[in-house]
Design a protein around this motif. Structure first.
Motif, short mmCIF file in Angstrom:
data_model
loop_
_atom_site.label_atom_id
_atom_site.label_comp_id
_atom_site.label_asym_id
_atom_site.label_seq_id
_atom_site.Cartn_x
_atom_site.Cartn_y
_atom_site.Cartn_z
N LYS A 122 0.82 -1.21 0.00
CA LYS A 122 0.00 0.00 0.00
C LYS A 122 0.86 1.27 0.00
CE LYS A 122 -2.30 -1.35 3.65
NZ LYS A 122 -1.88 -2.76 3.75
N THR A 123 2.05 1.16 0.63
CA THR A 123 2.87 2.36 0.77
C THR A 123 3.21 2.97 -0.58
OG1 THR A 123 3.83 1.29 2.70
CG2 THR A 123 4.90 3.30 1.92
N ALA A 178 -0.12 8.49 10.10
CA ALA A 178 -0.13 7.12 10.63
C ALA A 178 -0.54 7.15 12.10
CB ALA A 178 1.25 6.50 10.47
N HIS A 197 7.11 4.58 7.71
CA HIS A 197 6.62 5.12 6.45
C HIS A 197 7.60 6.14 5.90
CE1 HIS A 197 2.82 3.37 5.59
NE2 HIS A 197 2.26 3.69 6.73
N ASP A 225 -3.33 6.27 7.08
CA ASP A 225 -3.07 4.83 7.18
C ASP A 225 -3.81 4.28 8.40
OD1 ASP A 225 -2.11 2.41 6.51
OD2 ASP A 225 -0.06 2.75 7.21
#
Ligand code: ADP
Ligand code: MG
Length: 686
Positions: free
Chosen positions: A290-291, A312, A321, A385
């Motif tokens: 997903k990142t 996040a 991240h 996120d």
């Protein structure tokens, strides 16, 4: 009714109005047409109704073992009736020698047929049994209510009286065209039938109608909001796919995107080019990548002259991240900074300045991002996120950071069953990354009992000898933190003996540690200086260490399914075969067993989410607890998928043909929406 009864209805059942009382539905019905003889009973029957005589009653046992035992006889035999609660009260009120109609589940105990806590009703020959009803409603009640004669029977009488007096005032609340289209029982009829059904068939039709309503009004509100958002909130139009995006894609990206990643990026691209505001939920299992999807979306924003941020839920996750984004970007494609609660004031001031003068392109961080002091020059894209830890309130605060609200991309690694997603996130578009990067070996999951602990240690040693790293996770559940820390400490002691220095090095991370110490311990593991990371669940949504190949979960029976799945996702990130070992006690509840079996059987996050929903019900999933979002009385998201889909499509159609609900035939719905409270209390989803 008198003030006493009204009061106790309010406090015990939350019933304030006639409407509340009408919606206090029976939880069960007794089929009064069916009677059994004692000789016909067997323990496989779910329940049975018998006419007989109570011939004996005696109190036995002491204190906690105290119980009331009765003998009940008909012309075919005798059985035992047993009560563990309200013993003295029952002893006084039950009449030995009288005839009763009893109802309950037959069981066999000590070779003797018995029934525990049967419902008892004096049998009065001459009067017809329970009127003309074939299905008699049973209502939940409480000790207190019973003192006011509001046992199930009492409530039944109330309902009957209420219905009689207001029946003519009950009206249909859905537009006729919908009632016809979905072949629904009219509302007044359904409200009568759910309390006093004349047949099984009528009952089913009533339940379907009332379930329909429950789901319908939720969808109506959700989809109305969604519609409003797209109309009201113009979005920033990202006209081009620019130089940075392309340079990243062609020169920088170290792997080929999966088809699922490509599809989701295209969906985002399409939304952001449309001129409307993007509001999208991206679901992707742990490790689905997903990142990079988030990063490429943010580059799209930067290419179009906007800033982007990624928020996040925890400091550690924000850091990770930040690091992976830096690593992926290399030098020069875009500027990135990290802002968390522990960012020093000096750095913070620099970041604030760079955000305001527009020299900073991408900001990664925690809740610190939504503070008012954080002002962007031109925020165009927000990634959140792990959605379920942020409420809509927080989303809204990010919205307000630009005159035109930024696009909102919400990412969650907790796959949510479709029905739940439609209900919880009905106002978002949904994308799914349903494919893992190629070359990943599926994680092998094993369930070990405590007696195999040495085998588990042996296995870990083999893996470490191959150069791999190992996680060992202990449960840390808030309510019993002290106990859990004891577990952790006892476990640690054993580990230190089993894995002594200087051959083995162990990192320890738990929730009670200072952030700095945690970070230091993590870093040692990330750099490969330690082979074993002992942790509480703080690593749940944390670190990415491709060299880690074993995840041991201690007391696995104490974790929920989605948590287990999240933890397992910490391994299997490299090219090596990875393992997840679930350690448990020998004594397992049926549910724990099912959870562990599910984990061993499948790696599919969606299948696990479905199983979780079936096991726990929607109230417990993904932070929906106490949210009131799923305050459904009749509808059940695990079993009513088909109905929910029907309802949702119906509402979509409705807004397609009449977006403002301006057509007079939809007047009832328009009224409902103006009357309705400002939707659901989302901010309670924590
Ligand atoms: P998650 O969806 O759990 O957040 P990440 O974005 O952290 O997953 O990605 C997991 C790992 O997979 C990272 O190391 C990332 O660089 C890598 N990855 C992502 N996409 C791909 C891909 N298409 N091919 C190979 N590796 C990938
Ligand atoms: Mg992630």
């Amino acid at each position: 009714m008198g003030p006493g009864r009204a009061d106790v209805l309010r406090t015990e059942l939350g019933i304030h109005t006639f409407g509340d009382l009408l919606r206090h539905y029976p939880f069960r019905y007794i089929d009064r047409t069916q009677f059994h003889k004692i000789a016909q009973l067997n323990p496989d029957m779910p329940a049975a109704q018998i006419i007989g005589r109570l011939v004996h009653l005696e109190e036995t046992g002491e204190r906690r073992g105290k119980r009331l035992v009765g003998h009940f006889r008909d012309d075919t035999g005798t059985m035992e009736l047993v009560w563990f609660q309200s013993v003295s009260w029952l002893r006084k009120s039950l009449q030995v020698g009288s005839a009763y109609v009893i109802y309950g589940k037959p069981t066999v105990f000590n070779n003797q047929l018995s029934m525990t806590h049967p419902e008892m009703e004096l049998y009065q020959p001459g009067t017809k049994l329970s009127g003309s009803m074939s299905l008699q409603p049973v209502y939940s009640s409480t000790e207190k209510l019973k003192k006011y004669n509001l046992d199930s029977k009492g409530i039944q009488k109330l309902q009957a009286a209420l219905l009689e007096s207001i029946l003519t005032q009950l009206t249909e609340e859905l537009p006729d065209h919908l009632v016809h289209k979905h072949q629904l029982m009219p509302l007044p009829q359904a409200l009568v039938a759910i309390h006093f059904p004349r047949s099984q068939q009528e009952l089913l039709a009533a339940i379907r109608r009332l379930k329909f309503d429950e789901l319908f009004y939720i969808q109506l509100k959700l989809l109305k909001n969604k519609l409003l958002n797209t109309q009201k909130y113009k979005g920033h139009r990202f006209a081009v796919v620019g130089e940075r995006f392309n340079r990243f894609y062609h020169e920088q990206l170290p792997f080929a995107l999966t088809n699922a990643q490509k599809r989701v990026i295209k969906e985002i691209r399409k939304d952001t080019a449309s001129g409307a505001q993007l509001n999208r939920l991206v679901q992707g299992d742990v490790g689905s990548g997903k990142t990079v999807v988030a990063l490429m979306s943010m580059l799209l924003a930067v290419d179009n002259g906007f800033q982007a941020c990624l928020m996040a839920p925890t400091e550690i996750l924000a850091q990770q991240h930040y690091q992976s984004i830096r690593r992926l970007l290399g030098n020069g494609i875009a500027s990135v900074q990290l802002l968390t609660g522990s960012t020093p004031k000096k750095d913070r001031q620099i970041i604030h300045r760079q955000l305001e003068d527009g020299t900073l392109d991408i900001l990664v961080g925690t809740h610190a991002l939504i503070e008012d002091a954080v002002r962007f020059k031109n925020l165009g894209f927000v990634v959140i996120d792990e959605q379920h830890r942020f409420g809509v309130e927080q989303r809204a605060r990010l919205w307000r950071k630009n005159s035109i609200p930024p696009h909102m991309l919400v990412m969650t690694a907790t796959p949510i069953p479709r029905t739940l997603a439609m209900t919880l996130y009905g106002d978002l578009d949904i994308s799914v990354i349903d494919e893992l990067p190629a070359g990943r070996k599926p994680i092998k999951t094993l369930h070990f009992y405590e007696s195999s602990r040495l085998r588990m240690f042996g296995f870990i040693k083999e893996e470490i000898a191959k150069g791999r790293q190992v996680y060992i996770v202990y449960p840390l559940i808030k309510e019993s933190e002290k106990m859990d820390l004891l577990y952790l400490e006892a476990g640690l002691e054993l580990l230190m003996k089993e894995f002594p220095l200087p051959q083995y090095h162990i990192s320890i991370v738990h929730g009670k540690m200072a952030v700095k110490d945690k970070e230091w311990e993590m870093q040692r593991f990330v750099k490969g200086q330690t082979q074993i990371m002992v942790a509480t669940t703080v690593i749940e949504v944390g670190v990415d260490v491709p060299n880690a190949s074993v995840m041991v979960i201690e007391n696995a029976e104490r974790f929920g399914l989605s948590q287990l799945h999240q933890l397992r996702g910490r391994v299997g990130r490299g090219a090596e075969q990875s393992y997840c070992i679930l350690m448990s006690n020998h004594k397992l509840s049926k549910e724990s067993k099912l959870r562990l079996e599910t984990m061993v059987r499948t790696n599919d996050g969606f299948e696990i989410a479905e199983a979780d929903l079936r096991l726990r019900g929607p109230g417990d999933i993904a932070g929906t607890q106490q949210s009131g979002v799923l305050n459904l009385k009749l509808a059940d998201l695990t079993t009513d998928q088909a109905l929910l889909t029907e309802v949702r499509n119906s509402v979509i159609d409705l807004f397609k043909t009449d977006p403002q609900l301006a057509n007079p035939i939809n007047a009832l719905l328009r009224e409902y929406l103006t009357r309705a409270e400002p939707t659901i209390s989302w901010e309670k989803i924590s």
